[in-house]
Design a protein around this motif. Structure first.
Motif, short mmCIF file in Angstrom:
data_model
loop_
_atom_site.label_atom_id
_atom_site.label_comp_id
_atom_site.label_asym_id
_atom_site.label_seq_id
_atom_site.Cartn_x
_atom_site.Cartn_y
_atom_site.Cartn_z
N GLY A 1 81.45 -14.59 40.57
CA GLY A 1 81.45 -14.25 39.15
C GLY A 1 80.64 -15.17 38.27
N ARG A 2 79.94 -16.14 38.86
CA ARG A 2 79.14 -17.05 38.06
C ARG A 2 77.84 -16.37 37.60
NH1 ARG A 2 81.94 -20.20 41.58
NH2 ARG A 2 82.82 -22.13 40.73
N ILE A 3 77.26 -16.87 36.51
CA ILE A 3 76.03 -16.28 35.98
C ILE A 3 74.86 -16.69 36.88
CG2 ILE A 3 74.45 -16.23 34.02
CD1 ILE A 3 76.85 -16.92 32.22
N LEU A 4 74.10 -15.71 37.32
CA LEU A 4 72.92 -15.98 38.13
C LEU A 4 71.74 -16.26 37.21
CD1 LEU A 4 73.37 -13.20 40.85
CD2 LEU A 4 73.84 -15.65 41.10
N ILE A 5 71.12 -17.42 37.36
CA ILE A 5 70.00 -17.78 36.49
C ILE A 5 68.76 -18.00 37.35
CG2 ILE A 5 71.59 -18.85 34.85
CD1 ILE A 5 70.49 -21.58 35.76
N PRO A 6 67.59 -17.83 36.73
CA PRO A 6 66.35 -18.03 37.49
C PRO A 6 66.09 -19.53 37.70
CG PRO A 6 65.85 -17.54 35.19
CD PRO A 6 67.34 -17.35 35.36
N ILE B 1 82.86 -16.53 30.91
CA ILE B 1 82.61 -17.13 32.23
C ILE B 1 82.70 -18.65 32.13
CG2 ILE B 1 80.86 -17.44 34.04
CD1 ILE B 1 79.90 -14.59 33.42
N SER B 2 82.22 -19.19 31.02
CA SER B 2 82.29 -20.63 30.81
C SER B 2 83.74 -21.10 30.68
CB SER B 2 81.51 -21.02 29.54
OG SER B 2 81.67 -22.38 29.25
N GLN B 3 84.56 -20.28 30.03
CA GLN B 3 85.98 -20.63 29.89
C GLN B 3 86.68 -20.68 31.25
OE1 GLN B 3 87.20 -17.57 27.13
NE2 GLN B 3 86.79 -18.85 25.33
N LYS B 4 86.19 -19.87 32.18
CA LYS B 4 86.79 -19.83 33.52
C LYS B 4 86.27 -20.96 34.40
CE LYS B 4 87.34 -16.86 37.58
NZ LYS B 4 87.04 -15.53 38.18
N PHE B 5 84.95 -21.15 34.41
CA PHE B 5 84.36 -22.10 35.36
C PHE B 5 83.96 -23.44 34.74
CE2 PHE B 5 83.37 -17.91 37.30
CZ PHE B 5 84.02 -18.08 38.51
N GLU C 1 71.14 -26.15 29.45
CA GLU C 1 71.37 -27.34 28.62
C GLU C 1 72.83 -27.41 28.17
OE1 GLU C 1 68.62 -27.74 25.38
OE2 GLU C 1 66.94 -27.09 26.61
N ILE C 2 73.39 -26.26 27.83
CA ILE C 2 74.80 -26.22 27.43
C ILE C 2 75.69 -26.69 28.58
CG2 ILE C 2 76.73 -24.69 26.83
CD1 ILE C 2 74.69 -22.99 25.25
N GLN C 3 75.38 -26.22 29.79
CA GLN C 3 76.18 -26.62 30.94
C GLN C 3 76.04 -28.12 31.21
OE1 GLN C 3 77.36 -24.21 34.51
NE2 GLN C 3 75.60 -25.28 35.38
N SER C 4 74.84 -28.66 31.01
CA SER C 4 74.65 -30.11 31.18
C SER C 4 75.52 -30.89 30.19
CB SER C 4 73.18 -30.48 30.98
OG SER C 4 72.38 -29.91 32.00
N ILE C 5 75.60 -30.37 28.96
CA ILE C 5 76.45 -31.00 27.95
C ILE C 5 77.92 -30.91 28.37
CG2 ILE C 5 77.32 -30.77 25.58
CD1 ILE C 5 74.47 -29.92 24.78
N PRO D 1 71.01 -15.32 21.72
CA PRO D 1 71.28 -13.95 21.28
C PRO D 1 72.74 -13.60 21.54
CG PRO D 1 69.29 -14.06 22.61
CD PRO D 1 69.95 -15.39 22.74
N PRO D 2 73.31 -12.72 20.73
CA PRO D 2 74.74 -12.38 20.88
C PRO D 2 75.13 -11.93 22.28
CG PRO D 2 73.89 -11.52 18.82
CD PRO D 2 72.71 -12.05 19.56
N ASN D 3 74.26 -11.16 22.93
CA ASN D 3 74.62 -10.67 24.27
C ASN D 3 74.72 -11.81 25.28
OD1 ASN D 3 71.77 -10.92 24.02
ND2 ASN D 3 71.47 -9.62 25.82
N TYR D 4 73.90 -12.85 25.10
CA TYR D 4 73.99 -14.02 25.98
C TYR D 4 75.28 -14.78 25.72
CZ TYR D 4 69.33 -13.88 28.05
OH TYR D 4 68.23 -13.54 28.81
N ARG D 5 75.58 -14.98 24.42
CA ARG D 5 76.83 -15.68 24.07
C ARG D 5 78.04 -14.94 24.61
NH1 ARG D 5 74.58 -16.44 19.00
NH2 ARG D 5 75.88 -14.80 18.12
#
Length: 236
Positions: free
Chosen positions: A228-233, A183-187, A11-15, A173-177
């Motif tokens: 280096g992108r986050i792999l999501i299910p 990675i978001s700052q890069k891509f 959802e964040i990426q969609s925003i 959760p902090p570890n997700y943030r």
């Protein structure tokens, strides 16, 4: 850990994509004005050169018209002198002088005609630019007014989207943030990737089957070893 956190990232990426789209629209609108202003600037340089050339042409015309007048006077004087010749030699000399002056007069008239054509073209170009400038300045003001209204709407939408993005980030959760932010700052809005047929669906690099299985459970944070992108299910 659960797929819900990855849904939040999605959802964040969609925003982010929506925000990037709005920013591109704003950039496009500003570029539209800049292009018109550059067009006006380029035309204005030509206009100034035309005015300078017109001034030089007018001075040249005055000189040539004065020269033509002097030449015509010489022709008239020479013709008048023909009535006072006392010898054949004088008559021949005057005839040659008149012929030479008539030839010079013809050349000057041709030069004046050519300069008049240049003058007409320059005057036309200058007049067209002055009309163009009035129209283009009006167009620029209309576009600026239109863009100002649109920018206010888009800027308000950007603010709302930023608030939504920050709120969603705060629920992670902090570890997700901590994993997502750099990675978001890069891509930017292309930070997430799914695994299709054992490969990263962004860069196409093969992902080890063990990682594929873990990623699809939604219980691990992994990034593509290649891009280096986050792999999501898959979230459907």
């Amino acid at each position: 850990m659960s797929k819900a956190n990855f849904q939040t990232l999605n959802e964040i990426q969609s925003i982010q994509k929506k925000m990037e789209s709005i920013n591109l629209q704003i950039e496009g609108e500003n570029k539209r004005i800049l292009d018109i202003q550059n067009q006006l600037k380029n035309r204005e340089e030509t206009y100034l050169n035309d005015k300078k050339e017109l001034n030089e042409t007018n001075l040249t015309l005055k000189d040539k018209e004065l020269n033509l007048l002097k030449t015509q006077r010489k022709i008239t004087d020479a013709k008048n002198n023909q009535n006072n010749v006392t010898s054949e030699k004088q008559a021949k000399a005057l005839a040659e002088e008149i012929s030479s002056l008539e030839h010079l007069k013809s050349e000057i008239e041709d030069q004046i005609f050519a300069q008049l054509e240049i003058q007409d073209n320059l005057t036309k170009n200058i007049s067209e630019f002055e009309s163009f400038k009035i129209g283009i300045l009006k167009t620029i003001e209309e576009i600026k007014s239109e863009i100002k209204q649109q920018f206010e709407l888009e800027n308000n939408e950007l603010k709302d989207l930023k608030i939504r993005q920050d709120n969603l980030l705060s629920t992670l959760p902090p570890n997700y943030r901590d994993f997502f932010i750099p990675i978001s700052q890069k891509f930017k809005s292309k930070s997430l990737a799914k695994i299709d047929h054992g490969k990263c669906d962004v860069c196409g690099m093969a992902v080890p089957s063990s990682i594929c299985q873990e990623v699809e459970t939604g219980n691990v944070l992994e990034s593509c070893l290649n891009c280096g992108r986050i792999l999501i299910p898959h979230l459907d």
